[in-house]
Design an enzyme around this catalytic site. Structure first.
Site, PDB file in Angstrom:
ATOM      1  N   TYR A   1      -3.532  -0.113   9.848  1.00 23.90           N
ATOM      2  CA  TYR A   1      -3.329  -0.481   8.443  1.00 23.90           C
ATOM      3  C   TYR A   1      -1.893  -0.162   8.006  1.00 23.90           C
ATOM      4  CZ  TYR A   1      -4.616  -0.578   3.415  1.00 23.90           C
ATOM      5  OH  TYR A   1      -4.701  -0.843   2.068  1.00 23.90           O
TER       6      TYR A   1
ATOM      7  N   SER B   1       0.846  -1.203   0.000  1.00 20.66           N
ATOM      8  CA  SER B   1       0.000   0.000   0.000  1.00 20.66           C
ATOM      9  C   SER B   1       0.878   1.248   0.000  1.00 20.66           C
ATOM     10  CB  SER B   1      -0.851  -0.021   1.274  1.00 20.66           C
ATOM     11  OG  SER B   1      -1.427   1.240   1.540  1.00 20.66           O
TER      12      SER B   1
HETATM   13  C1  GCO Z   1      -6.926   5.241   3.133  1.00 21.81           C
HETATM   14  C2  GCO Z   1      -7.045   4.294   1.982  1.00 21.81           C
HETATM   15  C3  GCO Z   1      -5.731   3.631   1.705  1.00 21.81           C
HETATM   16  C4  GCO Z   1      -5.782   2.944   0.380  1.00 21.81           C
HETATM   17  C5  GCO Z   1      -4.545   2.318  -0.126  1.00 21.81           C
HETATM   18  C6  GCO Z   1      -3.461   3.287  -0.430  1.00 21.81           C
HETATM   19  O1  GCO Z   1      -7.839   5.323   3.910  1.00 21.81           O
HETATM   20  O2  GCO Z   1      -5.898   5.940   3.197  1.00 21.81           O
HETATM   21  O3  GCO Z   1      -8.066   3.366   2.107  1.00 21.81           O
HETATM   22  O4  GCO Z   1      -5.278   2.915   2.752  1.00 21.81           O
HETATM   23  O5  GCO Z   1      -6.820   2.036   0.345  1.00 21.81           O
HETATM   24  O6  GCO Z   1      -4.129   1.236   0.634  1.00 21.81           O
HETATM   25  O7  GCO Z   1      -2.428   2.607  -1.033  1.00 21.81           O
END
Ligand code: GCO
Length: 261
Positions: free
Chosen positions: A157, A144
């Site tokens: 995340y 990501s």
């Molecule tokens: C967020 C997004 C990201 C993207 C992606 C970026 O809330 O910033 O959902 O996390 O989905 O992973 O590369």
């Protein structure tokens, strides 16, 4: 192009029922691969299989949670019995929780890390052990922008995706001698259901992303197919431990003020 030909290969795409996983799976299938997908939701799995088969692809599906290592082991065993050995593993299954770090529930943090990072390790270990016996294979971890950058509300995340980048390098280090290439794809901001809440018209993030991306648009899921095919094919046999960012140039730039063209 024989370099990119995946005829006769079996590709397992975890969570390949929609969005980026589906777009990558379609790319792999267009290059000749047979698909195996996974999901935790029966209706999503059925709908996706119908979609793939409708397009003429050979596809099968298995219902399990990648964080359940006991069930995952049984399922990998079963899919190999029923479909054949796995040549390509795409660790795509993932979730996100957007919540400020000051208030995020620890359970939620754990769950994100469990699915996005530990789940990828579980699948890589299960399939990796078979690849060692089979003389090699390709593992592609879906990373990501958050493997590199922070952003408000996505601490779990970002921690998981940053971890997945380092897991990619570590597995590449350990398994290169078995002819296994472990690489990552780092999608930029794509129009998927995951980003739907921050893409709605009038949401400040929508405009921000378009301004922040040199290509000045959200990615379309199909933009990922070529990179997936490359990293799954013979064309990348000496590429190992890399994260290929498919981000319209985001990571190349500091960005620009919103009043500048
Ligand atoms: C967020 C997004 C990201 C993207 C992606 C970026 O809330 O910033 O959902 O996390 O989905 O992973 O590369």
């Amino acid at each position: 192009m024989t370099l990119f030909d995946l005829t006769g290969k079996i590709a397992l795409v975890t969570g390949g029922t929609h969005g980026l996983g589906m777009a990558m799976a379609e790319g792999l299938a267009d290059a000749g691969a047979q698909l195996i997908i996974t999901s935790t939701t029966p209706s999503k799995l059925e709908a996706a299989l119908e979609h793939y088969r409708g397009k003429g692809y050979q596809a099968s599906g298995y219902l399990f949670d990648v964080t359940d290592e006991t069930l995952a082991a049984q399922m990998v065993e079963q899919m190999v019995q029923e479909q054949g050995e796995i040549d390509i593993l795409v660790n795509n299954a993932g979730i996100i929780k957007r919540e400020p770090a000051l208030t995020m529930k620890i359970d939620e943090f754990r769950r994100v890390v469990d699915v996005d990072l530990v789940g990828a390790f579980i699948m890589a270990q299960l399939v990796g052990n078979r690849m060692v016996k089979n003389g090699g294979g390709k593992i592609i971890n879906i990373c990501s922008m958050m493997s590199e950058l922070g952003r408000n509300t996505v601490s779990a995340y970002a921690a998981a995706k940053g971890g997945l980048k380092m897991l990619t390098r570590n597995l590449a280090t350990e398994w290169a001698k078995y002819n296994i290439q472990v690489n990552g794809i780092g999608p930029g901001y794509f129009a998927t259901s995951q980003t739907a809440p921050i893409r709605v018209d009038g949401h400040p993030f929508n405009e921000f992303i378009i301004n922040r991306t040199p290509s000045a648009r959200w990615g379309n899921p199909e933009d990922l197919a070529g990179t997936a095919v490359f990293l799954a094919s013979r064309a990348s046999d000496f590429v190992n431990g890399q994260i290929v960012y498919v981000d319209g140039g985001i990571l190349a730039t500091i960005g620009k003020p919103s009043n500048e063209d």
